[in-house]
Design a protein around this motif. Structure first.
Motif, mmCIF file in Angstrom:
data_model
loop_
_atom_site.group_PDB
_atom_site.id
_atom_site.type_symbol
_atom_site.label_atom_id
_atom_site.label_comp_id
_atom_site.label_asym_id
_atom_site.label_seq_id
_atom_site.Cartn_x
_atom_site.Cartn_y
_atom_site.Cartn_z
ATOM 1 N N ILE A 50 0.812 -1.221 0.000
ATOM 2 C CA ILE A 50 0.000 0.000 0.000
ATOM 3 C C ILE A 50 0.844 1.271 0.000
ATOM 4 N N GLN A 54 0.377 3.811 -3.084
ATOM 5 C CA GLN A 54 -0.141 5.147 -2.771
ATOM 6 C C GLN A 54 0.813 6.235 -3.265
ATOM 7 N N ASP A 58 -0.193 9.137 -5.755
ATOM 8 C CA ASP A 58 0.033 10.549 -5.407
ATOM 9 C C ASP A 58 0.857 11.272 -6.469
#
Length: 98
Positions: A50, A54, A58
């Motif tokens: 994760i 992520q 982003d």
């Protein structure tokens, strides 16, 4: 038992845009930016990394197809992509004609 990277590498393939359209309609296509390893992304998603996933989200290195991309690709149904299925997603990276 083969490791995850080896297993996913066996599933790398090329696909034409028109083959990906059904997957786009079910919101399952993830576009991987050029320069980012498709296999690296697949391994990170499949292993639930994760923080790394992520970070890529982003930085907009992995995204859903934009309206502009969809328009461009719909106008060129033979556009080719490197693909990797990581259930329930289809990772797709444009193949740039040189």
């Amino acid at each position: 038992m083969p490791d995850l990277r080896t297993e996913l590498a066996a599933n790398l393939d090329e696909a034409e845009w028109e083959w990906l359209i059904p997957h786009v309609k079910r919101d399952a296509v993830i576009v991987v930016a050029l320069g980012l390893g498709l296999l690296d992304v697949g391994v990170a998603i499949a292993s639930d990394n994760i923080p790394q996933v992520q970070l890529w989200i982003d930085e907009q290195l992995i995204t859903k197809p934009t309206t502009e991309q969809l328009g461009e690709w719909n106008g060129n149904p033979q556009k080719r992509f490197q693909t990797l299925i990581v259930q329930p997603y289809v990772l797709a990276q444009e193949i740039v004609d040189t």
